[in-house]
Design a protein around this motif. Structure first.
Motif, PDB file in Angstrom:
ATOM      1  N   ASN A 294      18.256 -23.337  47.738  1.00  0.00           N
ATOM      2  CA  ASN A 294      17.350 -24.129  46.896  1.00  0.00           C
ATOM      3  C   ASN A 294      15.939 -23.600  47.106  1.00  0.00           C
ATOM      4  OD1 ASN A 294      15.602 -26.177  45.797  1.00  0.00           O
ATOM      5  ND2 ASN A 294      17.330 -27.602  45.869  1.00  0.00           N
ATOM      6  N   ARG A 295      15.476 -22.810  46.165  1.00  0.00           N
ATOM      7  CA  ARG A 295      14.186 -22.153  46.325  1.00  0.00           C
ATOM      8  C   ARG A 295      13.049 -23.158  46.453  1.00  0.00           C
ATOM      9  NH1 ARG A 295      11.327 -17.694  42.273  1.00  0.00           N
ATOM     10  NH2 ARG A 295       9.279 -17.763  43.287  1.00  0.00           N
ATOM     11  N   GLU A 296      13.036 -24.185  45.607  1.00  0.00           N
ATOM     12  CA  GLU A 296      11.934 -25.139  45.621  1.00  0.00           C
ATOM     13  C   GLU A 296      11.917 -25.940  46.914  1.00  0.00           C
ATOM     14  OE1 GLU A 296       8.551 -27.132  44.495  1.00  0.00           O
ATOM     15  OE2 GLU A 296       9.469 -25.289  43.728  1.00  0.00           O
ATOM     16  N   ALA A 297      13.091 -26.334  47.381  1.00  0.00           N
ATOM     17  CA  ALA A 297      13.144 -27.066  48.649  1.00  0.00           C
ATOM     18  C   ALA A 297      12.666 -26.186  49.801  1.00  0.00           C
ATOM     19  CB  ALA A 297      14.575 -27.548  48.907  1.00  0.00           C
ATOM     20  N   ARG A 299      10.500 -23.733  49.566  1.00  0.00           N
ATOM     21  CA  ARG A 299       9.040 -23.609  49.446  1.00  0.00           C
ATOM     22  C   ARG A 299       8.340 -24.840  49.997  1.00  0.00           C
ATOM     23  NH1 ARG A 299       5.005 -25.252  46.481  1.00  0.00           N
ATOM     24  NH2 ARG A 299       6.352 -26.588  45.218  1.00  0.00           N
ATOM     25  N   ARG A 300       8.865 -26.020  49.699  1.00  0.00           N
ATOM     26  CA  ARG A 300       8.228 -27.254  50.165  1.00  0.00           C
ATOM     27  C   ARG A 300       8.374 -27.455  51.668  1.00  0.00           C
ATOM     28  NH1 ARG A 300       9.156 -31.975  45.591  1.00  0.00           N
ATOM     29  NH2 ARG A 300       8.367 -30.754  43.802  1.00  0.00           N
ATOM     30  N   SER A 301       9.372 -26.809  52.251  1.00  0.00           N
ATOM     31  CA  SER A 301       9.543 -26.925  53.702  1.00  0.00           C
ATOM     32  C   SER A 301       8.652 -25.947  54.467  1.00  0.00           C
ATOM     33  CB  SER A 301      11.010 -26.689  54.068  1.00  0.00           C
ATOM     34  OG  SER A 301      11.385 -25.352  53.793  1.00  0.00           O
ATOM     35  N   GLY A 302       7.875 -25.141  53.744  1.00  0.00           N
ATOM     36  CA  GLY A 302       6.928 -24.245  54.391  1.00  0.00           C
ATOM     37  C   GLY A 302       7.352 -22.794  54.464  1.00  0.00           C
ATOM     38  N   ASN A 304       7.714 -19.052  53.276  1.00  0.00           N
ATOM     39  CA  ASN A 304       7.012 -18.150  52.373  1.00  0.00           C
ATOM     40  C   ASN A 304       8.061 -17.461  51.497  1.00  0.00           C
ATOM     41  OD1 ASN A 304       5.568 -16.054  51.106  1.00  0.00           O
ATOM     42  ND2 ASN A 304       4.142 -15.906  52.825  1.00  0.00           N
TER      43      ASN A 304
END
Length: 420
Positions: A294-297, A299-302, A304
């Motif tokens: 899950n790319r968005e998850a 990204r939101r977890s920090g 890069n």
């Protein structure tokens, strides 16, 4: 979370106290079997389809032509596995992200051409020529990642364009001759065609995986016991190590009845082990699976995300360049045909047949190893039967289709069991 991890990774239920962990040898082995069957029912097939496929392929071809399982024929098969297998390792990385690289065949061909032009025609030292080829691969991978990260260009389109551009560059630098012969007595060609490990070294290396399995299992077992979690029974750990060691030592013994274990295949296995460690034991590897899941998850977890894509595409193209170098050593030439034909097909098919999911988020470095053995076994068996390459393409395509169907069905089963 700890309960879920314990139940997934260990054959015994979560222990409420230390006394629950004292199980007999039979309980440990039976628990290991029950856990395996449970994973299969829930869609976590692992390497089971590949193992069944190899058994079926070996049985059929050995019946049709006993030479198939002859030691020297298997040695030649391992030589052939290494070149495309290393390219497939890079494909595993991009597939884990849910992406694709269609230009790995052209990249391997360009790498082969660079080796021939710089080393043979220009007189550059061989190590520098190989380094130049690998750097070229890394630059190409970085370009793909930039097109994806900055412009949002789908990897399918970017690498398809790269396929054509790299093929054109390969033809351009080779010039009108179209082929450059590499010195047969050179270390590079000897590595790709002749060199095998000493018997004693191959036997010694076959002991290493079992020893590492026991050592790592004991460390993990001790850590889990410290925090009062259930741990893998010692009996099942030892049983796995013994089975693995017996299988590897038997395989090495049989190969040593012929020419022996090729150094080139040893390099391939070493790269598989290193990539497997990076994927399973490092922050980078965990980030790879997180982005693929899950790319968005992620990204939101920090995480890069852009850096992860950059590293995956660069690694893929670099490994393709290394595979092209080894292909040149195997064929003792750099030609316009290098990297063309079924190289792309086999590299991608090997990763998928070995168990790496096309949907992203699931995969293993070992899938490239097992998958390419399946493909080369089919190719080798059909060659021994003196059948046309058309049958090889059709059979390989059918095996690939079956692998994707199995992957899709397994994914549905994991979703229904809450393990997707």
């Amino acid at each position: 979370m700890s309960t879920q991890m314990s139940n997934e990774n260990n054959p015994t239920p979560l222990a409420l106290d230390r006394s629950d962990e004292r199980v007999s040898h039979s309980d440990g082995v039976s628990g290991m079997v029950r856990a395996f069957l449970s994973r299969v029912r829930s869609g976590d097939l692992g390497m089971l389809p590949v193992a069944i496929g190899l058994i079926v392929i070996s049985t059929v071809f050995s019946i049709l032509n006993p030479i198939f399982l002859a030691p020297n024929n298997l040695v030649n098969l391992l030589f052939d596995c290494a070149t495309v297998g290393i390219i497939s390792l890079g494909i595993v990385c991009v597939l884990i992200l849910g992406e694709i690289d269609l230009s790995v065949g052209s990249m391997s061909g360009l790498s082969s051409a660079i080796i021939g032009v710089l080393w043979v025609n220009s007189g550059m030292p061989l190590p520098l020529a190989i380094f130049a080829a690998l750097v070229t691969g890394a630059i190409v991978g970085a370009l793909y990642a930039m097109l994806y990260n900055r412009l949002g260009m789908p990897s399918f389109v970017a690498t398809l364009a790269g396929l054509l551009a790299l093929l054109g560059l390969q033809l351009y630098i080779l010039g009108p001759t179209g082929s450059i012969n590499l010195p047969y007595a050179s270390p590079l060609v000897r590595f790709g065609q002749i060199l095998v490990m000493p018997d004693w070294l191959s036997y010694l290396l076959a002991l290493v995986p079992g020893a590492v399995l026991v050592a790592a299992g004991l460390v993990i077992r001790k850590r889990r016991q410290v925090v009062n979690l259930s741990s893998q029974p010692l009996s099942s750990l030892v049983a796995k190590a013994v089975v693995l060691t017996v299988v590897l030592e038997t395989a090495v013994y049989y190969l040593n009845l012929g020419r022996g274990v090729p150094w080139m295949f040893g390099l391939f296995v070493a790269l598989v082990v290193m990539l497997n460690y990076a994927l399973t034991k490092t922050k980078w590897g965990r980030s790879m699976f997180a982005v693929g899941g899950n790319r968005e998850a992620a990204r939101r977890s920090g995480i890069n995300v852009r850096r992860i894509y950059m590293s995956a595409f660069m690694l893929c193209s670099t490994l393709a360049a290394l595979g092209g170098t080894l292909s040149a050593s195997r064929l003792a030439s750099s030609s316009q045909q290098a990297g063309t034909g079924d190289v792309n097909l086999n590299a991608i098919a090997a990763a998928v047949i070995g168990g790496t999911s096309l949907f992203g988020g699931r995969g293993s470095a070992y899938s490239a190893l097992l998958g390419i053995i399946v493909i080369q076994a089919i190719s080798n068996g059909l060659t021994l039967l003196n059948l046309s390459s058309s049958l090889r393409y059709m059979i390989t395509g059918a095996v690939l289709a079956i692998a994707v169907i199995v992957d899709s069905l397994a994914r549905r089963s994991r979703v229904s069991h809450g393990r997707a």
